[in-house]
Design a protein around this motif. Structure first.
Motif, mmCIF file in Angstrom:
data_model
loop_
_atom_site.group_PDB
_atom_site.id
_atom_site.type_symbol
_atom_site.label_atom_id
_atom_site.label_comp_id
_atom_site.label_asym_id
_atom_site.label_seq_id
_atom_site.Cartn_x
_atom_site.Cartn_y
_atom_site.Cartn_z
ATOM 1 N N THR A 74 -11.503 0.402 -10.137
ATOM 2 C CA THR A 74 -11.114 -0.752 -9.327
ATOM 3 C C THR A 74 -11.412 -0.517 -7.852
ATOM 4 O OG1 THR A 74 -8.861 0.099 -9.166
ATOM 5 C CG2 THR A 74 -9.305 -1.498 -10.906
ATOM 6 N N THR A 75 -11.203 0.719 -7.388
ATOM 7 C CA THR A 75 -11.384 1.054 -5.973
ATOM 8 C C THR A 75 -11.736 2.528 -5.850
ATOM 9 O OG1 THR A 75 -9.608 -0.510 -5.416
ATOM 10 C CG2 THR A 75 -10.272 1.012 -3.688
ATOM 11 N N ILE A 76 -12.528 2.864 -4.841
ATOM 12 C CA ILE A 76 -12.727 4.265 -4.464
ATOM 13 C C ILE A 76 -12.049 4.472 -3.114
ATOM 14 C CG2 ILE A 76 -14.349 6.079 -3.811
ATOM 15 C CD1 ILE A 76 -16.414 4.867 -5.591
ATOM 16 N N TYR A 77 -11.145 5.434 -3.087
ATOM 17 C CA TYR A 77 -10.485 5.832 -1.851
ATOM 18 C C TYR A 77 -11.124 7.139 -1.391
ATOM 19 C CZ TYR A 77 -6.960 2.532 -3.457
ATOM 20 O OH TYR A 77 -6.323 1.408 -3.895
ATOM 21 N N LEU A 85 -6.189 10.868 3.105
ATOM 22 C CA LEU A 85 -6.317 10.161 1.833
ATOM 23 C C LEU A 85 -4.957 9.649 1.358
ATOM 24 C CD1 LEU A 85 -8.206 9.237 -0.387
ATOM 25 C CD2 LEU A 85 -8.103 11.529 -1.350
ATOM 26 N N CYS A 86 -3.909 10.461 1.497
ATOM 27 C CA CYS A 86 -2.560 10.026 1.114
ATOM 28 C C CYS A 86 -2.098 8.831 1.954
ATOM 29 C CB CYS A 86 -1.561 11.169 1.246
ATOM 30 S SG CYS A 86 -1.675 12.395 -0.069
ATOM 31 N N VAL A 87 -2.321 8.875 3.250
ATOM 32 C CA VAL A 87 -1.932 7.753 4.107
ATOM 33 C C VAL A 87 -2.676 6.490 3.672
ATOM 34 C CG1 VAL A 87 -2.081 6.836 6.463
ATOM 35 C CG2 VAL A 87 -1.235 9.162 6.079
ATOM 36 N N ASN A 88 -3.964 6.619 3.392
ATOM 37 C CA ASN A 88 -4.771 5.475 2.969
ATOM 38 C C ASN A 88 -4.201 4.852 1.694
ATOM 39 O OD1 ASN A 88 -6.757 3.691 2.087
ATOM 40 N ND2 ASN A 88 -8.424 5.130 2.284
ATOM 41 N N GLU A 91 0.291 4.436 2.077
ATOM 42 C CA GLU A 91 0.869 3.686 3.187
ATOM 43 C C GLU A 91 0.072 2.435 3.559
ATOM 44 O OE1 GLU A 91 1.725 6.275 6.530
ATOM 45 O OE2 GLU A 91 2.334 7.889 5.178
ATOM 46 N N GLU A 92 -1.253 2.520 3.504
ATOM 47 C CA GLU A 92 -2.067 1.415 3.992
ATOM 48 C C GLU A 92 -2.487 0.435 2.904
ATOM 49 O OE1 GLU A 92 -5.246 3.422 6.035
ATOM 50 O OE2 GLU A 92 -3.956 3.950 7.730
#
Length: 127
Positions: A74-77, A85-88, A91-92
């Motif tokens: 569905t998405t690549i972070y 990466l954790c904040v992205n 949190e975001e």
């Protein structure tokens, strides 16, 4: 048991064999993009059947834990560090793509392992 790298690894190896409940919001495949110097995590959706197994929400077929699975993420972070990466992700991204605290803790641990491998040049294999 003494405080050695081997003994600590044995503790973690044993804990990796425990049963875990799967997150109904999906799962992540973590990998390194060494050329771009990034930690990456592909998010895949799933459903959980009455046996507690992850199934493809479109087909209802069980998603195997090992081996190659042809699914569309569905998405690549991505992030330069585990913290970024954790904040992205946590949190975001709204809504957050996971629903269980133990899943979040697992991802934080794995992102740190991936960051260390990225920095040191070691191989990274997701637990």
């Amino acid at each position: 048991m003494g405080f050695t790298v081997e003994n600590l690894a044995a503790i973690d190896d044993k804990l990796s064999q425990r049963h875990i409940d799967l997150d109904p919001a999906g799962y992540f495949i973590i990998y390194l993009d060494r050329e771009a110097k990034l930690i990456c995590a592909k998010h895949f959706t799933n459903a959980i059947d009455d046996r507690g197994l992850a199934v493809n929400p479109e087909t209802g077929k069980v998603i195997p834990a090992r081996g190659k699975v042809e699914r569309t993420y569905t998405t690549i972070y991505s992030g330069r560090t585990a913290k970024e990466l954790c904040v992205n992700i946590f949190e975001e991204t709204k809504p957050c793509p996971l629903t269980m605290f133990d899943h979040a803790a697992y991802l934080g641990r794995e992102f740190m392992r991936a960051e260390i491998a990225l920095v040191t040049g070691q191989e990274y294999v997701q637990d």
